[in-house]
Design a protein around this motif. Structure first.
Motif, short mmCIF file in Angstrom:
data_model
loop_
_atom_site.label_atom_id
_atom_site.label_comp_id
_atom_site.label_asym_id
_atom_site.label_seq_id
_atom_site.Cartn_x
_atom_site.Cartn_y
_atom_site.Cartn_z
N TYR A 1 16.58 -5.52 16.23
CA TYR A 1 15.57 -6.45 15.73
C TYR A 1 14.38 -5.68 15.16
CZ TYR A 1 17.53 -10.86 17.47
OH TYR A 1 18.31 -11.97 17.66
N TRP A 2 13.94 -4.63 15.88
CA TRP A 2 12.80 -3.84 15.40
C TRP A 2 13.12 -3.22 14.04
CZ3 TRP A 2 8.00 -4.04 16.78
CH2 TRP A 2 7.63 -4.35 18.09
N SER A 3 14.30 -2.64 13.91
CA SER A 3 14.68 -2.02 12.64
C SER A 3 14.68 -3.05 11.51
CB SER A 3 16.07 -1.38 12.77
OG SER A 3 16.50 -0.86 11.52
N GLU A 4 15.22 -4.22 11.81
CA GLU A 4 15.25 -5.30 10.83
C GLU A 4 13.84 -5.71 10.42
OE1 GLU A 4 16.62 -9.55 11.80
OE2 GLU A 4 18.46 -8.51 11.21
N ALA A 5 12.94 -5.81 11.41
CA ALA A 5 11.56 -6.21 11.12
C ALA A 5 10.85 -5.17 10.26
CB ALA A 5 10.80 -6.42 12.42
N PHE A 6 11.07 -3.88 10.56
CA PHE A 6 10.42 -2.84 9.75
C PHE A 6 11.03 -2.79 8.34
CE2 PHE A 6 8.95 -0.89 13.85
CZ PHE A 6 7.60 -0.89 13.55
N GLN A 7 12.33 -3.05 8.22
CA GLN A 7 12.92 -3.10 6.87
C GLN A 7 12.31 -4.24 6.06
OE1 GLN A 7 17.32 -2.92 6.73
NE2 GLN A 7 17.24 -2.08 8.82
N ARG A 8 12.12 -5.39 6.72
CA ARG A 8 11.49 -6.52 6.03
C ARG A 8 10.04 -6.17 5.65
NH1 ARG A 8 12.52 -9.92 9.57
NH2 ARG A 8 10.54 -9.93 10.68
N ARG B 1 15.05 -13.71 10.93
CA ARG B 1 14.61 -13.80 9.55
C ARG B 1 15.35 -12.87 8.61
NH1 ARG B 1 8.49 -12.69 9.39
NH2 ARG B 1 8.98 -12.76 7.18
N GLY B 2 16.01 -11.85 9.12
CA GLY B 2 16.68 -10.92 8.24
C GLY B 2 15.71 -9.91 7.65
N THR B 3 16.14 -9.18 6.64
CA THR B 3 15.32 -8.13 6.06
C THR B 3 14.67 -8.54 4.74
OG1 THR B 3 17.23 -7.20 4.89
CG2 THR B 3 16.78 -6.37 7.11
N ALA B 4 15.00 -9.71 4.22
CA ALA B 4 14.44 -10.14 2.94
C ALA B 4 13.00 -10.63 3.13
CB ALA B 4 15.29 -11.24 2.33
N PRO B 5 12.12 -10.37 2.18
CA PRO B 5 10.73 -10.86 2.27
C PRO B 5 10.69 -12.38 2.30
CG PRO B 5 10.93 -9.17 0.56
CD PRO B 5 12.32 -9.53 0.98
N ASP B 6 9.71 -12.91 2.98
CA ASP B 6 9.48 -14.35 3.03
C ASP B 6 8.59 -14.73 1.85
OD1 ASP B 6 8.87 -16.96 3.54
OD2 ASP B 6 8.40 -16.68 5.65
#
Length: 530
Positions: A505-512, A95-100
């Protein structure tokens, strides 16, 4: 050639086209070209001879919406959310770091409705399209669209869903207008009648019941079921005589719903009858030295039991006697049991051992009775301490049943129980429980979720195993937590036994998560009235 062509009727040309020019010639040369020439000439002649159609009546003007308009920034944000709702996700499921933005529409609509804003007219089509595509958006979207949205929905068949359960955009008559109420009830569309009954029931339960009684015997079975379901609002002993009569209805579904509603009235005659039956099946076991529960399930399901809502035929895989027992206990007032067991409180009754392997069936029935009767004391007893593993708790091990029990507790207590459950057991079994907690999550629950996610990351767990909880956190954490969570967006070194690339992946999820919380804070600020 023209004279020859015009002498052939349109019907003859159609017949020739169906049979073929070799079998039925048409036109000057009798071949396909002559057929086409004749058809072209006939088409021009028929179009030239058409008379202008009478103009259709103009639709009535859209009703007024007195609510204040959105602030400009909020209007721009809504347009962005609606435009992005169908945007494709990232490739490969990442999903990347941008909000959904798609997942933020329900929250934005809920906040806009709380503030009492009206929807911009130019965005109503996109709003209705979004509600058509996503049923979860419909309640908030239609409330925000208001009377103009319903008016517009009446002009487009693709938006007819908006008219179900509504007055079709027309204002409902007030209870103080009895003639208009009766006229709409007797002459209105089904959706209008449902909306009218619900509106009256919310303010005058007895008046709504009296209105329903005037046409009850002439209603279709499926309509009777829908109307009867509206009595859940404001259910009281005043409804008992009507519901008791409905136990003899021609429709099995109507009978079952009437029985369910009566069993939610502890003082009703049906509740008393079910309690009498249940007491003959469940009693203190006096044969041993320690207190316990004895169970003797029913041996038959007689006609009076069926009239009171007991379904005789069990589902596949269920025994008849256990099936009947569960229905009797489920419909019995919970206030029956303390007297039956020597004045013991709910927590003590639930803790008693149950003889002959009936514990699971009995406790599951008590869980259903607790949810139906909305009894917090029994909910606490059946949930037990959050530190206990679900498999060894006093009530049911089913997380779905536990989430229903939690829904009976006050909101603050609910969140605290789930926070303690997560602290004791982690997140692997908490997803359904989190779904019943009020949002935004209170600080103890939010901290418990974030701490559990951090522990899972440090343990090298698969990050995608927690994607559902992470998605909930994006929508349910308090936006004020964003700054505190910034430290989790870094990418630490991976443990040797971790999944390759897991920390990325974890870092990306927390950034998002952090960026989503900050976006939610900005959205809330935009919806504050100037």
């Amino acid at each position: 050639m023209p004279g020859t062509i015009t002498s052939v009727s349109w019907e003859e040309l159609v017949t020739t086209a169906l049979l073929g020019t070799d079998r039925r010639p048409a036109g000057a040369d009798g071949g396909p070209a002559g057929l086409l020439d004749a058809a072209a000439l006939h088409t021009v002649r028929r179009r030239a001879g058409l008379l202008p159609a009478s103009p259709a009546a103009r639709p009535d003007p859209a009703p007024a919406d007195p609510r204040p308009p959105l602030p400009p920034a909020a209007r721009h944000r809504l347009a962005q959310l609606l435009a992005d709702r169908s945007a494709p996700g990232g490739s490969g499921g990442r999903r990347g770091t941008a909000p959904d933005l798609t997942e933020l529409i329900p929250q934005w609509l809920a906040t806009a409705n709380q503030q009492g804003f009206r929807a911009p007219a130019q965005l109503l089509p996109a709003l209705l399209d979004a509600a058509r595509a996503r049923t979860d958006l419909r309640p908030h979207a239609l409330a925000f669209a208001g009377p103009r949205g319903l008016w517009l929905a009446g002009l487009n068949p693709e938006w007819k869903f908006a008219l179900r359960g509504s007055s079709g955009g027309s204002p409902l008559p007030r209870p103080t207008e009895p003639e208009a109420v009766v006229r709409l009830w007797e002459e209105g569309l089904f959706a209008e009648r449902v909306a009218l009954l619900g509106a009256i029931r919310a303010h005058d339960p007895a008046g709504a019941l009296a209105l329903l009684a005037t046409t009850w015997t002439t209603e279709r079975a499926e309509d009777r079921l829908m109307f009867l379901d509206s009595l859940r609002t404001g259910l009281s002993p005043v409804d008992e005589p009507f519901l008791e009569q409905a136990l003899s209805d021609r429709s099995r579904n109507v009978r079952a719903t009437a029985a369910e509603l009566l069993s939610a009235l502890p003082e009703s005659a049906l509740a008393g009858r079910m309690a009498s039956r249940a007491l003959s099946c469940v009693s203190p076991d006096l044969s041993g030295d320690e207190a316990s529960v004895a169970v003797e399930a029913p041996h038959e399901c007689d006609a009076p039991m069926e009239r009171d809502g007991v379904v005789a035929v069990p589902p596949a895989g269920r025994g008849e006697r256990s099936w009947w027992l569960g229905q009797l206990v489920e419909a019995t007032p919970l206030t029956t049991w303390p007297a039956r067991f020597g004045g013991r409180a709910a927590r003590e009754i639930v803790a008693l051992p149950v003889a002959d392997g009936w514990a699971e069936e009995l406790h599951a029935a008590w869980c259903r009775a607790t949810v139906r009767q909305r009894d917090p004391e029994w909910a606490r007893a059946l949930l037990g301490a959050p530190s206990l593993p679900p498999s060894s708790g006093p009530g049911t091990s089913s997380l779905a049943e536990r989430s229903k029990l939690l829904g009976v507790l006050p909101a603050a207590e609910r969140g605290g129980w789930v926070a303690d459950f997560i602290a004791a057991h982690g997140l692997s079994e908490a997803f359904q429980l989190l779904g019943v907690c009020p949002t935004p999550w209170a600080e103890p629950l939010g901290r418990a979720v974030v701490d559990a996610l951090d522990i899972a990351r440090d343990a090298g767990s698969y990050p995608w195993s927690f994607s559902g909880v992470m998605g909930l956190a994006e929508r349910c954490l308090n936006p004020a937590e964003a700054d505190r969570l910034e430290v989790l967006t870094t990418t630490p070194d991976e443990p040797e036994d971790a999944s390759p690339g897991a920390n990325g992946y974890w870092s990306e999820a927390f950034q998002r998560l952090v960026s989503t919380l900050r976006l939610r804070a900005a959205m809330d600020a935009e919806l504050i009235p100037a």
